[in-house]
Design an enzyme around this catalytic site. Structure first.
Site: not given
Ligand code: NAP
Ligand code: GCO
Length: 262
Positions: A147, A160
């Protein structure tokens, strides 16, 4: 092998945790297009069914399993089940993750621990369960979804940021400990991506929306599709000498001090 052939995942098994929707789904879809068999998990059958429907709509026959990634015993059982039903896991993406946006002084220790358990301890648990078979098979790919918060802090995301900072170093440690077994472990650090997780920050008129646009040279939120190419690169033979690297897919956020006042 031609350079383009190196991006093929034909005959590979890719396990993307939490890949029901969002970033994980986009990555898994790309892996399927490159020829891989797709395996994913979530915490409920409802989520699995949602994911299976989405994969089917995309023409992908995925394998979905109910498993909480924080449950070590369940994860160990799941990996053996996958190996029996689908095949040895060649590509692991530790994608499952949550965030809690709570001021540190208001965050309970249980809330803090939940984020650490899912975002940092679980990638350790799943990698530990998968690596022995990767070693036996002669190698593999592990990709941890880091992230911006692997590098930067901000208010209200102490748990986080702690988890994602630790995940960056777990990535480097796995790379160090298992590189000699032809296992490459890298991270992808998405910027601000439009998924369910960031939906609260993108709500109409939310001040954070303009804040992020001003911090992003690309002047836009990322999409899960922006991660597809980088994810394929790190999952394929094209990156066999890339190890311990965190590939930031952020539109330039980490390079940019922010839009200057007009
Ligand atoms: P999301 O849309 O909230 O999806 C998260 C997924 O993780 C859901 O399918 C959820 O399934 C699953 N999950 C959560 N806890 C779990 C557990 N204990 N066991 C199994 N499955 C679990 O998240 P996203 O935005 O696609 O993010 C995916 C990854 O990218 C995460 O690691 C997030 O921190 C990272 N990330 C996101 C962003 C962003 O801007 N969106 C940026 C940087 C990094 P259920 O809740 O249905 O079980
Ligand atoms: C926040 C956002 C970010 C993104 C991502 C950025 O609240 O700042 O959720 O943390 O999810 O991790 O890389």
């Amino acid at each position: 092998m031609s350079t383009l052939d190196k991006f093929s995942l034909e005959g590979k098994v890719a396990f993307v945790t939490g890949a029901v929707y969002g970033i994980g789904f986009a990555m898994a879809k790309t892996y399927a297009e490159a020829g891989a068999k797709i395996v994913f998990n979530a915490r409920s059958q409802a989520s699995i069914d949602r994911g299976l429907a989405s994969y089917k709509e995309a023409g992908i026959e995925a394998y979905g399993y109910v498993c909480d990634v924080t449950d070590e015993i369940a994860v160990e059982k799941l990996v053996k089940q996958i190996e029996a039903e689908v095949g040895t896991i060649d590509i692991l993406v530790n994608n499952a993750g949550i965030i809690k946006r709570i001021p540190m002084l208001e965050m309970s220790i249980d809330e803090y621990r939940e984020v650490i358990d899912i975002d940092l301890t679980a990638p350790f648990i799943v990698a530990k369960a998968v690596i022995p078979s990767m070693i036996a098979k002669g190698g593999g790919k592990i990709i941890n979804i880091c992230s911006m918060m692997s590098e930067l802090g901000r208010e209200d995301v102490s748990a986080y940021a702690s988890a994602k900072g630790g995940l960056k170093m777990l990535t480097k440690n796995i790379a160090s400990e298992f590189g000699s077994y032809n296992i490459q472990c890298n991270g992808i650090g998405p910027g601000y991506i439009a998924t369910e997780q960031t939906a609260p920050l993108r709500a109409d008129g939310h001040p954070f929306n303009n804040f992020i646009l001003a911090k992003t040279p690309a002047n836009r939120w990322g999409t899960p599709e922006d991660l597809e190419g980088p994810a394929l690169f790190l999952a394929s033979a094209a990156s066999d000498f890339v190890n311990g690297h965190i590939l930031y897919v952020d539109g330039g956020i980490l390079a940019y001090i922010g839009k200057q006042p007009s």
